[in-house]
Design a protein around this motif. Structure first.
Motif, PDB file in Angstrom:
ATOM      1  N   VAL A  36       0.826  -1.210   0.000  1.00  0.00           N
ATOM      2  CA  VAL A  36       0.000   0.000   0.000  1.00  0.00           C
ATOM      3  C   VAL A  36       0.859   1.259   0.000  1.00  0.00           C
ATOM      4  O   VAL A  36       0.368   2.367  -0.109  1.00  0.00           O
ATOM      5  CB  VAL A  36      -1.018   0.030   1.168  1.00  0.00           C
ATOM      6  CG1 VAL A  36      -2.217  -0.831   0.830  1.00  0.00           C
ATOM      7  CG2 VAL A  36      -0.388  -0.415   2.453  1.00  0.00           C
ATOM      8  N   GLU A  37       2.161   1.043   0.099  1.00  0.00           N
ATOM      9  CA  GLU A  37       3.071   2.178   0.079  1.00  0.00           C
ATOM     10  C   GLU A  37       3.167   2.696  -1.361  1.00  0.00           C
ATOM     11  O   GLU A  37       3.467   1.948  -2.289  1.00  0.00           O
ATOM     12  CB  GLU A  37       4.444   1.728   0.579  1.00  0.00           C
ATOM     13  CG  GLU A  37       5.258   2.842   1.161  1.00  0.00           C
ATOM     14  CD  GLU A  37       6.443   3.166   0.282  1.00  0.00           C
ATOM     15  OE1 GLU A  37       6.562   4.337  -0.099  1.00  0.00           O
ATOM     16  OE2 GLU A  37       7.232   2.259  -0.017  1.00  0.00           O
ATOM     17  N   GLU A  38       2.880   3.997  -1.532  1.00  0.00           N
ATOM     18  CA  GLU A  38       2.687   4.520  -2.879  1.00  0.00           C
ATOM     19  C   GLU A  38       3.901   4.426  -3.789  1.00  0.00           C
ATOM     20  O   GLU A  38       3.785   4.281  -4.986  1.00  0.00           O
ATOM     21  CB  GLU A  38       2.251   5.985  -2.820  1.00  0.00           C
ATOM     22  CG  GLU A  38       0.850   6.137  -2.300  1.00  0.00           C
ATOM     23  CD  GLU A  38       0.194   7.405  -2.817  1.00  0.00           C
ATOM     24  OE1 GLU A  38       0.691   7.977  -3.800  1.00  0.00           O
ATOM     25  OE2 GLU A  38      -0.815   7.810  -2.222  1.00  0.00           O
ATOM     26  N   ARG A  39       5.062   4.517  -3.200  1.00  0.00           N
ATOM     27  CA  ARG A  39       6.259   4.537  -4.041  1.00  0.00           C
ATOM     28  C   ARG A  39       6.545   3.190  -4.691  1.00  0.00           C
ATOM     29  O   ARG A  39       7.054   3.115  -5.789  1.00  0.00           O
ATOM     30  CB  ARG A  39       7.467   4.986  -3.233  1.00  0.00           C
ATOM     31  CG  ARG A  39       7.869   6.428  -3.511  1.00  0.00           C
ATOM     32  CD  ARG A  39       8.744   6.961  -2.411  1.00  0.00           C
ATOM     33  NE  ARG A  39       9.897   6.094  -2.153  1.00  0.00           N
ATOM     34  CZ  ARG A  39      11.032   6.149  -2.850  1.00  0.00           C
ATOM     35  NH1 ARG A  39      11.172   7.029  -3.813  1.00  0.00           N
ATOM     36  NH2 ARG A  39      12.033   5.344  -2.562  1.00  0.00           N
ATOM     37  N   HIS A  40       6.216   2.114  -3.963  1.00  0.00           N
ATOM     38  CA  HIS A  40       6.563   0.797  -4.497  1.00  0.00           C
ATOM     39  C   HIS A  40       5.383  -0.041  -4.946  1.00  0.00           C
ATOM     40  O   HIS A  40       5.532  -0.972  -5.706  1.00  0.00           O
ATOM     41  CB  HIS A  40       7.375   0.020  -3.462  1.00  0.00           C
ATOM     42  CG  HIS A  40       8.694   0.635  -3.193  1.00  0.00           C
ATOM     43  ND1 HIS A  40       9.045   1.136  -1.953  1.00  0.00           N
ATOM     44  CD2 HIS A  40       9.725   0.885  -4.011  1.00  0.00           C
ATOM     45  CE1 HIS A  40      10.253   1.660  -2.042  1.00  0.00           C
ATOM     46  NE2 HIS A  40      10.683   1.524  -3.273  1.00  0.00           N
ATOM     47  N   GLY A  41       4.194   0.302  -4.417  1.00  0.00           N
ATOM     48  CA  GLY A  41       3.044  -0.546  -4.697  1.00  0.00           C
ATOM     49  C   GLY A  41       2.602  -0.479  -6.144  1.00  0.00           C
ATOM     50  O   GLY A  41       2.702   0.560  -6.784  1.00  0.00           O
ATOM     51  N   ILE A  42       2.139  -1.604  -6.666  1.00  0.00           N
ATOM     52  CA  ILE A  42       1.530  -1.588  -7.990  1.00  0.00           C
ATOM     53  C   ILE A  42       0.146  -2.221  -7.911  1.00  0.00           C
ATOM     54  O   ILE A  42      -0.155  -2.982  -6.999  1.00  0.00           O
ATOM     55  CB  ILE A  42       2.369  -2.332  -9.058  1.00  0.00           C
ATOM     56  CG1 ILE A  42       2.827  -3.689  -8.524  1.00  0.00           C
ATOM     57  CG2 ILE A  42       3.532  -1.518  -9.529  1.00  0.00           C
ATOM     58  CD1 ILE A  42       3.463  -4.544  -9.580  1.00  0.00           C
ATOM     59  N   VAL A  43      -0.671  -1.875  -8.891  1.00  0.00           N
ATOM     60  CA  VAL A  43      -2.046  -2.368  -8.935  1.00  0.00           C
ATOM     61  C   VAL A  43      -2.062  -3.814  -9.434  1.00  0.00           C
ATOM     62  O   VAL A  43      -1.569  -4.117 -10.516  1.00  0.00           O
ATOM     63  CB  VAL A  43      -2.903  -1.483  -9.874  1.00  0.00           C
ATOM     64  CG1 VAL A  43      -4.307  -2.055 -10.030  1.00  0.00           C
ATOM     65  CG2 VAL A  43      -2.952  -0.052  -9.347  1.00  0.00           C
ATOM     66  N   LEU A  44      -2.578  -4.722  -8.588  1.00  0.00           N
ATOM     67  CA  LEU A  44      -2.673  -6.125  -8.979  1.00  0.00           C
ATOM     68  C   LEU A  44      -4.026  -6.429  -9.610  1.00  0.00           C
ATOM     69  O   LEU A  44      -4.153  -7.303 -10.455  1.00  0.00           O
ATOM     70  CB  LEU A  44      -2.489  -7.027  -7.753  1.00  0.00           C
ATOM     71  CG  LEU A  44      -1.204  -6.848  -6.966  1.00  0.00           C
ATOM     72  CD1 LEU A  44      -1.233  -7.684  -5.700  1.00  0.00           C
ATOM     73  CD2 LEU A  44      -0.001  -7.240  -7.822  1.00  0.00           C
ATOM     74  N   ALA A  45      -5.047  -5.718  -9.150  1.00  0.00           N
ATOM     75  CA  ALA A  45      -6.405  -5.940  -9.643  1.00  0.00           C
ATOM     76  C   ALA A  45      -7.229  -4.720  -9.294  1.00  0.00           C
ATOM     77  O   ALA A  45      -6.866  -3.957  -8.399  1.00  0.00           O
ATOM     78  CB  ALA A  45      -6.995  -7.179  -8.981  1.00  0.00           C
ATOM     79  N   LYS A  46      -8.329  -4.529 -10.025  1.00  0.00           N
ATOM     80  CA  LYS A  46      -9.174  -3.358  -9.737  1.00  0.00           C
ATOM     81  C   LYS A  46     -10.616  -3.707 -10.037  1.00  0.00           C
ATOM     82  O   LYS A  46     -10.884  -4.683 -10.740  1.00  0.00           O
ATOM     83  CB  LYS A  46      -8.702  -2.137 -10.534  1.00  0.00           C
ATOM     84  CG  LYS A  46      -8.999  -2.175 -12.032  1.00  0.00           C
ATOM     85  CD  LYS A  46      -7.883  -2.847 -12.808  1.00  0.00           C
ATOM     86  CE  LYS A  46      -8.258  -2.991 -14.267  1.00  0.00           C
ATOM     87  NZ  LYS A  46      -7.412  -3.947 -14.998  1.00  0.00           N
ATOM     88  N   ASN A  47     -11.543  -2.891  -9.509  1.00  0.00           N
ATOM     89  CA  ASN A  47     -12.959  -3.142  -9.812  1.00  0.00           C
ATOM     90  C   ASN A  47     -13.404  -2.310 -11.024  1.00  0.00           C
ATOM     91  O   ASN A  47     -12.621  -1.535 -11.577  1.00  0.00           O
ATOM     92  CB  ASN A  47     -13.844  -2.918  -8.578  1.00  0.00           C
ATOM     93  CG  ASN A  47     -13.911  -1.451  -8.154  1.00  0.00           C
ATOM     94  OD1 ASN A  47     -13.256  -0.584  -8.740  1.00  0.00           O
ATOM     95  ND2 ASN A  47     -14.707  -1.185  -7.136  1.00  0.00           N
ATOM     96  N   GLU A  48     -14.667  -2.499 -11.421  1.00  0.00           N
ATOM     97  CA  GLU A  48     -15.177  -1.836 -12.630  1.00  0.00           C
ATOM     98  C   GLU A  48     -15.081  -0.311 -12.517  1.00  0.00           C
ATOM     99  O   GLU A  48     -14.719   0.366 -13.472  1.00  0.00           O
ATOM    100  CB  GLU A  48     -16.635  -2.238 -12.883  1.00  0.00           C
ATOM    101  CG  GLU A  48     -16.828  -3.695 -13.288  1.00  0.00           C
ATOM    102  CD  GLU A  48     -16.260  -4.028 -14.670  1.00  0.00           C
ATOM    103  OE1 GLU A  48     -16.154  -3.129 -15.521  1.00  0.00           O
ATOM    104  OE2 GLU A  48     -15.904  -5.202 -14.874  1.00  0.00           O
TER     105      GLU A  48
END
Ligand SMILES: [Mg+2]
Length: 398
Positions: A36-48
């Motif tokens: 959840v840390e913005e610098r390292h986190g990436i999006v794994l999945a998202k909703n519509e």
């Protein structure tokens, strides 16, 4: 008589489970992120909703938040994904024993023998769709067809919560105008090669004819042609037909003297094994390395992986580590064998390789990063195209 095959694909699975466990998130743009840390986190999945803002899988959280400042980020919960996946699979099993998982959120069902009891393919799909929604609280998209390839393609056409039938009567009209990479087995590199041949749609693949594709892509080309024509005859694998271990071995044309020389061989073996694991929806829990030296001494080493995986990179690195740590190339190698053991069901809890499991397309970027890393470590020529070594690989499925 034609088979009736269903492909069931849970919609936005990670995000849906997050909402299931925290209904207040229901109307929020939501992303499941690695950290959840913005610098390292990436999006794994998202909703519509997040998708409608343009949030994309594999992008950095800060990029996603620039598009959608109110984006809610939650960490993944593998234990829950596993639980929900198994509960959904129990529903599928009411309609058929032939249920083949493909990743954690997808399954093929062969319901040919269930039609007398439950109705035709569309009727069975509707019963499954309703039961999954009512009993579990997540939605599923279902493709109904007479083969696995078209069933999978069908489940992509109406999302979320939709059913699409691809029949012998309508497939030319529904499937052929679609881009070539909508077909199972056409990844980015195959897509690029098809483009260069002027083959852009699935209809173009069918029109190209078997010989052209076979000449260019070998056996895979033949399979692509058959798939495009609706002639895919691969069966839905039941538990019994799943292998207990998957091994590949190769005898080399010249001895190997170093890790740098061994790496491309190990990687191609691993890519080959990874493909079989994916086909059966299995994950490798441990790796066994088998070497034969120039004087025909045989040695075998094995080690567990930190988490079950299908990733060829993770398995290959473990195999190399075993060889290097236990043997160290003190004498030249004549053959290398490599076996994935302690195989686990796709729905077993795991932590690695999230991309390759859920977002084939995005995963390739990750793989390329990894390849770059390996090249730094083992030298520029350490990774060659798998196919150059694959010709000598012997199948050792059990
Ligand atoms: Mg899905």
């Amino acid at each position: 008589m034609d088979r009736t095959i269903l492909h069931c694909d849970l919609n936005n699975f990670f995000a849906s489970v997050a909402v299931l466990d925290n209904p207040t998130l229901k109307n929020c743009p939501l992303a499941v992120t690695g950290s959840v840390e913005e610098r390292h986190g990436i999006v794994l999945a998202k909703n519509e909703l997040a998708k409608s803002y343009g949030v994309a899988t594999a992008e950095a959280i800060w990029q996603a938040k620039r598009k959608c400042p109110e984006l809610v980020c939650v960490p993944p919960n593998y234990h829950r994904y596993n639980e929900v996946s198994m509960a959904v699979r129990d529903i599928y099993l009411r309609f058929s024993d032939a249920v083949e998982p493909f990743g954690i959120d997808e399954c093929w069902l062969d319901v040919t023998g269930s039609r007398l009891l439950f109705g035709n393919g569309m009727e069975i799909a509707e019963q499954i769709r309703a039961a999954v929604k009512r009993e579990i609280g997540v939605t599923v998209s279902i493709g109904v067809s007479f083969n696995k390839v078209f069933a999978k393609l069908g489940s992509d056409l109406k999302k979320p919560d939709g059913i699409t039938e691809i029949s012998r009567e309508n497939f030319k009209e529904k499937v052929w105008p679609l881009p070539a990479n909508a077909l199972l087995g056409v990844g980015r590199s195959t897509k690029n090669q098809l483009d260069s041949l002027g083959i852009f749609t699935i209809g173009d693949i069918a029109a190209a004819g078997c010989d052209v594709l076979k000449n260019r892509f070998g056996k895979m080309g033949e399979q692509l042609y058959l798939s495009a024509c609706g002639e895919d005859s691969s069966p839905v694998a039941t538990e019994e037909s799943a292998p207990k271990s998957v091994g590949r071995t190769t005898t080399l044309s010249s001895d190997l003297h170093s890790a740098e020389e061994a790496w491309p061989v190990v990687l191609s073996l691993s890519e080959n094994i990874s493909e079989t694991l994916r086909r059966h929806g299995l994950y490798c829990g441990a790796v066994q390395a088998h070497i034969r030296t120039f004087d025909l001494n045989v040695k075998e080493f094995q080690a567990a992986l930190p988490a079950p995986t299908q990733s060829s990179m993770v398995m290959a690195e473990k195999c190399m580590e075993l060889i290097e740590n236990n043997f160290g190339f003190s004498v030249p190698l004549r053959s290398i064998g490599f076996r994935a053991i302690n195989l686990k069901d796709a729905a077993a809890p795991y932590q690695t390789d999230i991309f390759t499991d859920f977002h084939e397309a995005e995963s390739r970027e990750e793989v390329e990063d990894k390849i770059f890393e390996i090249r730094q470590k083992y030298g520029k020529d350490s990774i060659v195209r798998g196919t150059t070594v694959n010709t000598h690989i012997h199948d050792r499925d059990e």
